[in-house]
Design a protein around this motif. Structure first.
Motif, PDB file in Angstrom:
ATOM      1  N   MET A   1       0.850  -1.173   0.000  1.00  0.00           N
ATOM      2  CA  MET A   1       0.000   0.000   0.000  1.00  0.00           C
ATOM      3  C   MET A   1       0.896   1.237   0.000  1.00  0.00           C
ATOM      4  SD  MET A   1      -3.100   0.887   2.647  1.00  0.00           S
ATOM      5  CE  MET A   1      -4.187  -0.424   2.205  1.00  0.00           C
ATOM      6  N   LYS A   2       0.585   2.159  -0.858  1.00  0.00           N
ATOM      7  CA  LYS A   2       1.381   3.374  -0.960  1.00  0.00           C
ATOM      8  C   LYS A   2       1.154   4.269   0.252  1.00  0.00           C
ATOM      9  CE  LYS A   2       1.752   3.630  -5.922  1.00  0.00           C
ATOM     10  NZ  LYS A   2       1.570   4.451  -7.102  1.00  0.00           N
ATOM     11  N   SER A   3       2.071   5.173   0.437  1.00  0.00           N
ATOM     12  CA  SER A   3       2.010   6.089   1.570  1.00  0.00           C
ATOM     13  C   SER A   3       0.740   6.928   1.547  1.00  0.00           C
ATOM     14  CB  SER A   3       3.237   6.997   1.558  1.00  0.00           C
ATOM     15  OG  SER A   3       3.174   7.920   2.600  1.00  0.00           O
ATOM     16  N   ASN A   4       0.353   7.418   0.368  1.00  0.00           N
ATOM     17  CA  ASN A   4      -0.867   8.219   0.261  1.00  0.00           C
ATOM     18  C   ASN A   4      -2.098   7.401   0.621  1.00  0.00           C
ATOM     19  OD1 ASN A   4       0.528  10.469  -0.518  1.00  0.00           O
ATOM     20  ND2 ASN A   4       0.200  10.153  -2.703  1.00  0.00           N
ATOM     21  N   SER A   5      -2.124   6.145   0.205  1.00  0.00           N
ATOM     22  CA  SER A   5      -3.265   5.281   0.514  1.00  0.00           C
ATOM     23  C   SER A   5      -3.380   5.065   2.013  1.00  0.00           C
ATOM     24  CB  SER A   5      -3.121   3.941  -0.195  1.00  0.00           C
ATOM     25  OG  SER A   5      -3.112   4.113  -1.590  1.00  0.00           O
ATOM     26  N   LYS A   6      -2.241   4.849   2.656  1.00  0.00           N
ATOM     27  CA  LYS A   6      -2.252   4.652   4.110  1.00  0.00           C
ATOM     28  C   LYS A   6      -2.747   5.905   4.821  1.00  0.00           C
ATOM     29  CE  LYS A   6       1.484   1.274   4.327  1.00  0.00           C
ATOM     30  NZ  LYS A   6       2.822   1.004   4.843  1.00  0.00           N
ATOM     31  N   PHE A   7      -2.309   7.048   4.326  1.00  0.00           N
ATOM     32  CA  PHE A   7      -2.725   8.314   4.929  1.00  0.00           C
ATOM     33  C   PHE A   7      -4.237   8.486   4.819  1.00  0.00           C
ATOM     34  CE2 PHE A   7      -3.871  12.787   4.268  1.00  0.00           C
ATOM     35  CZ  PHE A   7      -3.528  13.301   5.506  1.00  0.00           C
ATOM     36  N   PHE A   8      -4.785   8.252   3.621  1.00  0.00           N
ATOM     37  CA  PHE A   8      -6.218   8.427   3.429  1.00  0.00           C
ATOM     38  C   PHE A   8      -7.026   7.398   4.214  1.00  0.00           C
ATOM     39  CE2 PHE A   8      -4.847  10.725  -0.478  1.00  0.00           C
ATOM     40  CZ  PHE A   8      -5.359  11.954  -0.111  1.00  0.00           C
ATOM     41  N   LEU A   9      -6.506   6.175   4.335  1.00  0.00           N
ATOM     42  CA  LEU A   9      -7.178   5.166   5.142  1.00  0.00           C
ATOM     43  C   LEU A   9      -7.203   5.590   6.606  1.00  0.00           C
ATOM     44  CD1 LEU A   9      -8.541   2.424   5.364  1.00  0.00           C
ATOM     45  CD2 LEU A   9      -6.269   1.409   5.598  1.00  0.00           C
ATOM     46  N   ALA A  10      -6.077   6.080   7.111  1.00  0.00           N
ATOM     47  CA  ALA A  10      -6.014   6.546   8.497  1.00  0.00           C
ATOM     48  C   ALA A  10      -6.936   7.742   8.704  1.00  0.00           C
ATOM     49  CB  ALA A  10      -4.581   6.918   8.865  1.00  0.00           C
ATOM     50  N   LEU A  11      -6.985   8.623   7.725  1.00  0.00           N
ATOM     51  CA  LEU A  11      -7.872   9.781   7.794  1.00  0.00           C
ATOM     52  C   LEU A  11      -9.328   9.344   7.844  1.00  0.00           C
ATOM     53  CD1 LEU A  11      -7.964  12.915   7.704  1.00  0.00           C
ATOM     54  CD2 LEU A  11      -8.190  12.706   5.223  1.00  0.00           C
TER      55      LEU A  11
END
Length: 73
Positions: free
Chosen positions: A1-11
């Protein structure tokens, strides 16, 4: 999972948690909400236990089949 995907999932998870807490604090029926959450958690727990037991049975069946194949060879 890309960094942006992880960020949006956490958000998304954080927003959902915040909405749940906000709803809990705003509601007048806190006891009913807690009861409903406990009931839902109990159902999820029961389903997970059932699936875990199915998984254990599958592993045992696979072990038996493997041992049978090992002894035939």
């Amino acid at each position: 999972m890309k960094s942006n995907s992880k960020f949006f999932l956490a958000l998304l998870v954080g927003a959902a948690a915040g909405a749940a807490v906000g709803y809990y604090l705003a509601t007048d029926n806190k006891e009913e909400l807690v009861k409903d959450l406990k009931d839902a958690a109990g159902k999820v727990k029961d389903e997970l236990e059932t699936e875990l037991e199915k998984g254990k049975q599958l592993v045992e069946e696979l072990k038996t089949q493997f041992n049978d194949l090992l002894h035939k060879a």
